[in-house]
Design a protein around this motif. Structure first.
Motif: not given
Length: 657
Positions: A482-498
């Protein structure tokens, strides 16, 4: 804080290039060609010419739109003829506007803050002029909104700004220095967010001041630029007698970035330089977590810092800088470094690893987010951890900080009732928001800073013990995704990343269900023991009536009583005065403590109290204070194994090599 809106075309795979005259925007079998409106006639010999003509018309309109959109320019000139009385004169000139109405307004929110702030109250003497300098009509159509009903492409608006609260949110103007947070200082023209901005400062002639800002410099040290409104508003600026220190860090790809400490403080050059060396250690330690620092715009990151008794206490993150104000005499001690570690971590977490709910930042209202437990809370955890890893905070002091995080999650009434997501949403009311009525925060709120920090601690320990991973790995994964490509995240996306990091979808779902979207208790003790740290009750066996405050020198309760506490269960609340406890008269907190020292948790005693003018009596069951404390095994006299020390070193030891 907010990514600048650059004057470039997006060439990502999902972008539409208005200059692309190819036969189709998307050649996938599922694409819809916006020019394909002749499907029934696609065998007609005139069809290709109609398509080409249509596309050329579209291209012409597109070029016209781009030319029109970027013809506007915004220029500010800032002077200080009445600086001794905290006023600035600001002139805003807008050119290239379409003829007609133009609306100007002050912001009601500021990057890094989530509540509403009425910046418009400090703007007055608003006047408008045409290109010949002739006065034209400007109407105040709302408290912080001004409208020019007719203009022919050029408008200059002059106004006076009063500023006397120098911190991360507001501004301060004084004959000793100037401290500007842009949303609190500058009117802006609605509808022209992408217009390039320039600003020029006219400083008092008798001052040899320098300027610290993340605005783009020009050949003139008093002039700067910004690519648009979002970036401009994210550029705090300090002007004064600043002490400058610089260092560089290099990323693995060989790119080098400059870091600057611009310090407003009474200090010797050697003391300021030694302090800068400590901040450099923080930057190195936090770079090691992610493997690199962000590619800062213009190649520079600035710690804009005021440490003196004349500022307000605050720290505010921004995209390529931080504005730090500490109302102390500068002594260069490590006690000053906490805010530096916190704010610098933000240049990854929240500035670039950014919640979708904060994009784009809305300057006209509060900005509610579901993710501040991560954006602020995880940053709170890493601010403390980074100081310890850098050798700037002893482990005993870190234990005190981590115990505070645990208490915020396990003992705060709000955290027992509401999730971190719920508490994040409440920031619109509590993040330096202003109100005059009493709220029930003691019973329904726990700050997302320590609450989120406690979640970070829990996840870090779980990853280390269950997966031989760490929260460092998770933050690095978020940075890359998310950070380096500057793509905003959601709570669901944080779960997917984990789930992807651990290769355990069930673990990620369970963790987010219980501790992010839910508010279940977490058992820290067995995981902390792996690092040789004990979690204990701080006041085990001591009688307790509840976490309350009293009016000074009295037994009058000044704060809300907390649900589940002895005082709350007995029916007492704010403004009630304890008159007797266990049959003995009391007039102060010292008297209350003396009586409680003769009792134990579970004892039932009589309490007499005054509610307004009425005397009341109740039976009160004493409890044990639930507060936790952390101690190393060494402090507790417990044996420490080699495995324990290795676990602790992997967690708390330096990451730099």
């Amino acid at each position: 804080m907010t990514a600048p809106t650059l004057l470039t075309i997006d060439h990502s795979p999902f972008a539409i290039d208005p200059f692309d005259c190819s036969d189709s925007f998307d050649h996938s079998p599922f694409a819809i060609d916006p020019f394909d409106c002749f499907a029934p006639f696609d065998h007609c010999p005139i069809f290709p010419y109609l398509v080409i003509m249509t596309k050329r018309i579209f291209l012409s309109l597109t070029l016209l739109w781009f030319s029109h959109s970027y013809a506007q320019k915004i220029n500010y000139v800032v002077s200080f003829p009445n600086i001794v009385h905290h006023e600035a004169q600001i002139s805003l000139t807008a050119t290239g506007l379409p003829a007609g109405k133009a609306q100007f307004r002050m912001s009601r929110s500021s990057p890094g803050r989530y509540a509403t702030h009425e910046f418009g109250k400090n703007v007055y003497d608003v006047k408008a002029f045409d290109q010949q300098g002739k006065t034209i009509t400007i109407n105040r159509v709302d408290g912080d909104v001004y409208e020019v009903p007719r203009q022919s492409g050029f408008v200059r608006v002059d106004y006076t700004l009063y500023a006397a609260h120098p911190d991360g949110t507001y501004s301060g103007i004084d004959q000793s220095s100037i401290h500007l947070n842009m949303p609190s200082a500058f009117l802006w023209i609605k509808g022209y967010d992408k217009a390039p901005i320039s600003i020029r400062f006219k400083l008092p002639a008798d001052k040899n001041w320098t300027i610290a800002t993340q605005l783009k410099p020009t050949g003139n040290p008093l002039e700067f630029t910004a690519p648009g409104l979002q970036y401009f508003m994210d550029c705090p600026t300090k002007i004064g007698n600043l002490r400058w220190n610089e260092w560089t860090l290099k990323n693995p790809n060989g790119h080098q970035f400059t870091f600057r400490l611009a310090l407003e403080a009474t200090a010797t050059d050697s003391l300021a330089a030694a302090f800068a060396v400590k901040i450099k250690r923080i930057t190195e330690e936090e770079q090691a977590i992610f493997g690199e620092v962000p590619a800062f715009d213009f190649g520079t990151y600035t710690f804009i810092t005021s440490i003196n008794p004349y500022v307000e206490d605050d720290g505010m993150e921004h995209r390529n800088s931080t504005m730090i104000s500490i109302p102390n005499q500068f002594d260069g001690s490590n006690n000053l470094l906490g805010v530096f570690a916190h704010e610098f971590f933000h240049c990854w977490n929240v500035e670039r690893i950014r919640p979708k709910t904060l994009e784009p930042f809305n300057f006209e209202k509060s900005n509610m987010s579901h993710e501040l437990w991560c954006a602020e809370g995880f940053t709170q955890y890493y601010g403390e951890l980074s100081l310890c890893r850098a050798g700037l905070k002893p482990i005993e002091a870190l234990m005190f900080s981590l115990a505070g995080l645990i208490n915020a999650k396990e003992n705060a009434a709000g955290a027992k009732r509401f999730s971190p997501v719920d508490m994040s949403r409440h920031a619109v009311f509590v993040d330096a928001g202003v109100s005059v009525d009493r709220a029930n925060y003691s019973n329904m709120y726990s700050s997302y800073y320590p609450y989120g920090g406690a979640i970070a601690l829990a996840l870090d320990l779980l990853l280390r013990t269950k997966y031989q991973l760490s929260l460092d790995d998770y933050m690095t994964a978020l940075w890359k995704r998310f950070g380096k490509p500057e793509i905003p995240y959601t709570v669901a996306a944080l779960e997917t990343a984990l789930a992807e990091l651990t290769h355990d979808k069930n673990f990620a779902a369970d963790f987010f269900t219980k501790y992010i979207n839910g508010h279940e208790s977490f058992d820290y003790a067995p995981l902390l023991e792996k690092a040789g740290i004990s979690l204990k009750k701080q006041f085990a066996g001591k009688a307790w009536i509840g976490q309350v405050q009293f009016k000074e020198g009295s037994a009058i309760i000044s704060s809300n009583t907390v649900t589940g506490s002895p005082l709350y269960n007995a029916g007492l609340d704010f403004d009630d005065e304890i008159v007797q406890l266990d049959g003995k008269p009391v007039t102060s907190t010292a008297g209350i403590s003396e009586i409680l020292n003769n009792h134990k948790p579970g004892d039932v005693i009589a309490i007499v109290y005054k509610h307004r003018s009425e005397m009341k009596e109740a039976q009160m069951t004493l409890a044990e204070n639930p507060a936790f404390v952390l101690m190393t095994f060494e402090q507790s006299g417990l044996p420490v194994t080699k495995e324990t020390l290795e676990f602790r070193k992997r967690w708390l030891g330096t990451r730099t090599r």
